[in-house]
Design a protein around this motif. Structure first.
Motif, PDB file in Angstrom:
ATOM      1  N   ARG A 210    -103.193 -62.484 -59.082  1.00  0.00           N
ATOM      2  CA  ARG A 210    -102.498 -63.553 -58.169  1.00  0.00           C
ATOM      3  C   ARG A 210    -102.407 -63.847 -56.494  1.00  0.00           C
ATOM      4  NH1 ARG A 210     -98.247 -62.364 -62.424  1.00  0.00           N
ATOM      5  NH2 ARG A 210     -96.713 -61.573 -61.164  1.00  0.00           N
ATOM      6  N   ALA A 211    -102.215 -61.884 -56.036  1.00  0.00           N
ATOM      7  CA  ALA A 211    -102.321 -61.469 -54.503  1.00  0.00           C
ATOM      8  C   ALA A 211    -103.761 -62.223 -54.602  1.00  0.00           C
ATOM      9  CB  ALA A 211    -101.737 -59.695 -54.474  1.00  0.00           C
ATOM     10  N   GLN A 214    -104.034 -66.289 -54.268  1.00  0.00           N
ATOM     11  CA  GLN A 214    -102.998 -66.300 -52.870  1.00  0.00           C
ATOM     12  C   GLN A 214    -104.307 -66.116 -51.813  1.00  0.00           C
ATOM     13  OE1 GLN A 214     -99.531 -64.288 -53.252  1.00  0.00           O
ATOM     14  NE2 GLN A 214     -98.790 -65.659 -54.884  1.00  0.00           N
ATOM     15  N   LEU A 215    -104.741 -64.725 -51.763  1.00  0.00           N
ATOM     16  CA  LEU A 215    -106.137 -64.728 -50.250  1.00  0.00           C
ATOM     17  C   LEU A 215    -106.791 -65.827 -49.855  1.00  0.00           C
ATOM     18  CD1 LEU A 215    -105.419 -62.087 -48.026  1.00  0.00           C
ATOM     19  CD2 LEU A 215    -107.041 -60.545 -49.307  1.00  0.00           C
ATOM     20  N   GLU A 217    -107.003 -68.164 -50.985  1.00  0.00           N
ATOM     21  CA  GLU A 217    -106.919 -69.900 -50.889  1.00  0.00           C
ATOM     22  C   GLU A 217    -105.785 -69.629 -49.416  1.00  0.00           C
ATOM     23  OE1 GLU A 217    -104.586 -70.321 -55.014  1.00  0.00           O
ATOM     24  OE2 GLU A 217    -103.851 -70.501 -53.457  1.00  0.00           O
ATOM     25  N   VAL A 218    -105.354 -68.934 -48.458  1.00  0.00           N
ATOM     26  CA  VAL A 218    -105.192 -68.266 -47.093  1.00  0.00           C
ATOM     27  C   VAL A 218    -106.209 -68.503 -46.172  1.00  0.00           C
ATOM     28  CG1 VAL A 218    -104.380 -67.286 -46.077  1.00  0.00           C
ATOM     29  CG2 VAL A 218    -103.022 -67.443 -47.543  1.00  0.00           C
ATOM     30  N   VAL A 228    -102.416 -65.090 -42.294  1.00  0.00           N
ATOM     31  CA  VAL A 228    -102.926 -64.709 -43.000  1.00  0.00           C
ATOM     32  C   VAL A 228    -102.190 -62.551 -43.182  1.00  0.00           C
ATOM     33  CG1 VAL A 228    -105.344 -63.449 -42.899  1.00  0.00           C
ATOM     34  CG2 VAL A 228    -105.372 -65.381 -41.778  1.00  0.00           C
ATOM     35  N   VAL A 231     -99.604 -62.561 -46.252  1.00  0.00           N
ATOM     36  CA  VAL A 231    -100.308 -62.387 -46.983  1.00  0.00           C
ATOM     37  C   VAL A 231    -101.810 -61.240 -47.751  1.00  0.00           C
ATOM     38  CG1 VAL A 231    -102.419 -64.342 -48.681  1.00  0.00           C
ATOM     39  CG2 VAL A 231    -100.594 -65.031 -47.393  1.00  0.00           C
ATOM     40  N   ALA A 234     -99.431 -58.199 -48.859  1.00  0.00           N
ATOM     41  CA  ALA A 234     -98.845 -58.275 -50.089  1.00  0.00           C
ATOM     42  C   ALA A 234    -100.532 -58.117 -50.995  1.00  0.00           C
ATOM     43  CB  ALA A 234     -98.403 -59.829 -50.935  1.00  0.00           C
ATOM     44  N   ALA A 235    -101.270 -58.151 -50.832  1.00  0.00           N
ATOM     45  CA  ALA A 235    -102.557 -58.310 -51.782  1.00  0.00           C
ATOM     46  C   ALA A 235    -103.068 -57.111 -51.820  1.00  0.00           C
ATOM     47  CB  ALA A 235    -104.081 -58.690 -50.891  1.00  0.00           C
ATOM     48  N   ARG A 252    -110.053 -62.225 -41.026  1.00  0.00           N
ATOM     49  CA  ARG A 252    -108.800 -61.928 -40.032  1.00  0.00           C
ATOM     50  C   ARG A 252    -109.251 -61.784 -38.585  1.00  0.00           C
ATOM     51  NH1 ARG A 252    -106.284 -58.304 -36.961  1.00  0.00           N
ATOM     52  NH2 ARG A 252    -103.737 -59.192 -36.565  1.00  0.00           N
TER      53      ARG A 252
END
Length: 299
Positions: A210-211, A214-215, A217-218, A228, A231, A234-235, A252
Motif C-alpha cells: 500500500r505504501a 501511494q508513493l 500515485e503521489v 511528497v 508519503v 511512510a514508504a 522529489r
C-alpha cells in the motif's frame, strides 16, 4: 606671510592612521557586503542570517533562512551556494534516516522469531549501509532461526504444504481440526505461533504494498515537495524496496529544483526597480575677482 596649505578630511584620516588611531568609519555603501546590501538593511540582515545558518550546518535553520533571503533580494550567487548547501544537508539527512530506521527495523526483527521478516530486515540494512558487525550478527541469527524452523516444521508433516505456501486460512483450519482431534499441545502451540508470525508478515507485506502504491500515485501527480515528503517517509518506514525509494527521492529532488527555480523567478519579478540616485547640479560660479590696482614705483 605665506598661507599654509589647507588640510582636508582625507589628509586628517591619513594622519590619524599613520599615528596609530583607527580611521573614522565610512558611510555605509550601497553595495557593501557579500550580498550587495548594507548590514543594517533588511537584505543585509537576511544575508547574515543565511550565512550563520550555513556556518552552523543546521538543516532546519537553513531551510528557514533561505526563503527569507530570497524574498529580501540577497545576491543570486550567495543564494545558489546556500541552496547547494541545503541540498547536500537534505541528502545527508535522508541517508542518515534510512540507516537509522533500517537499523531499528533490524533490531526489532532480531527480537522476534520470524526468519522471513528478519531476512527482509537484513537485506534492507545491508543496502542502507548499517554497521557491518550488526548485519553479520543478524545473518548468523537468521541462519539459526532458519535451522530451528526446519526442525520444527518436520513435526508438522500434515501442515507442511500449507506452511510452504504461507496459506494462513489453510493453516488456521488445520490447527482447529488438530485441536478438536486432541493433537499434541506442543504441536498445536507451535502451529498457532507459526500462524501468528505468518499473519504479521502478511500484514507488513500488505502495508508495504500500500505504501509503494501511494508513493507512486503521489509522484505521478507531480505535487509540491511538501506533499511528497510524508508519503516518502511512510514508504521508508513500511520497508519499501531500496530501488523504489531511490527513484522516489530522485523525483522529489527534481520537484524541489523546479520549485526553487520558480521561487527565484517569482522573487525577481516582484522585486522593486531601483532608480538611479539624483545628482545635485553644481553651484553657480561666484563673481569674478576684481583685479588689483597697479602700484606705482617711484623712479
Amino acid at each position: 606671510m605665506p598661507r599654509l596649505p589647507s588640510i582636508g578630511s582625507s589628509s586628517v584620516a591619513t594622519h590619524q592612521e599613520d599615528a596609530g588611531f583607527p580611521a573614522a568609519p565610512s558611510a555605509p555603501s550601497e553595495r557593501s557586503g557579500e550580498d550587495g546590501a548594507s548590514p543594517s538593511s533588511a537584505r543585509g540582515e537576511a544575508a547574515l542570517a543565511l550565512k550563520a545558518a550555513m556556518d552552523a550546518g543546521g538543516l532546519e535553520a537553513l531551510q528557514a533562512a533561505l526563503p527569507r533571503a530570497v524574498a529580501a533580494g540577497v545576491a543570486a550567487e550567495f543564494l545558489e551556494r546556500a541552496h547547494a548547501t541545503k541540498v547536500d544537508l537534505e541528502d545527508e539527512s535522508w541517508s542518515g534516516r534510512m540507516r537509522r530506521l533500517s537499523s531499528q527495523a533490524l533490531h526489532e526483527a532480531l527480537g522476534n522469531d520470524a526468519p522471513e521478516w528478519l531476512s527482509c530486515a537484513v537485506e534492507r540494512a545491508r543496502e542502507a549501509g548499517v554497521h557491518a558487525e550488526l548485519v553479520d550478527r543478524a545473518r548468523e541469527e537468521l541462519r539459526r532461526q532458519q535451522s530451528r524452523r526446519e526442525a520444527e516444521e518436520s513435526l508438522l508433516m500434515a501442515l507442511r504444504g500449507a506452511l510452504r505456501a504461507a496459506d494462513v486460512a489453510a493453516i488456521r483450519g488445520a490447527v482447529v481440526q488438530a485441536e478438536q482431534a486432541g493433537a499434541c499441545p506442543n504441536l498445536t502451540a507451535y502451529a498457532n505461533r507459526r500462524l501468528a508470525q505468518l499473519e504479521e508478515t502478511s500484514n507488513k507485506t500488505q502495508a508495504r504494498t500500500r505504501a509503494e502504491q501511494q508513493l507512486a500515485e503521489v509522484l505521478s501527480a507531480a505535487p509540491e515537495v511538501a506533499a511528497v515528503d510524508p508519503v516518502l517517509d511512510a514508504a521508508l518506514r513500511a520497508g519499501v524496496a531500496r530501488r523504489v525509494l531511490d527513484g522516489a527521492w530522485r523525483r522529489r529532488s527534481e520537484l524541489e529544483a523546479d520549485a526553487w527555480q520558480a521561487q527565484k523567478r517569482s522573487a525577481a519579478s516582484s522585486a522593486p526597480v531601483r532608480s538611479a540616485p539624483e545628482v545635485e547640479p553644481p553651484p553657480p560660479p561666484g563673481p569674478a575677482p576684481t583685479p588689483a590696482e597697479p602700484i606705482a614705483v617711484p623712479p
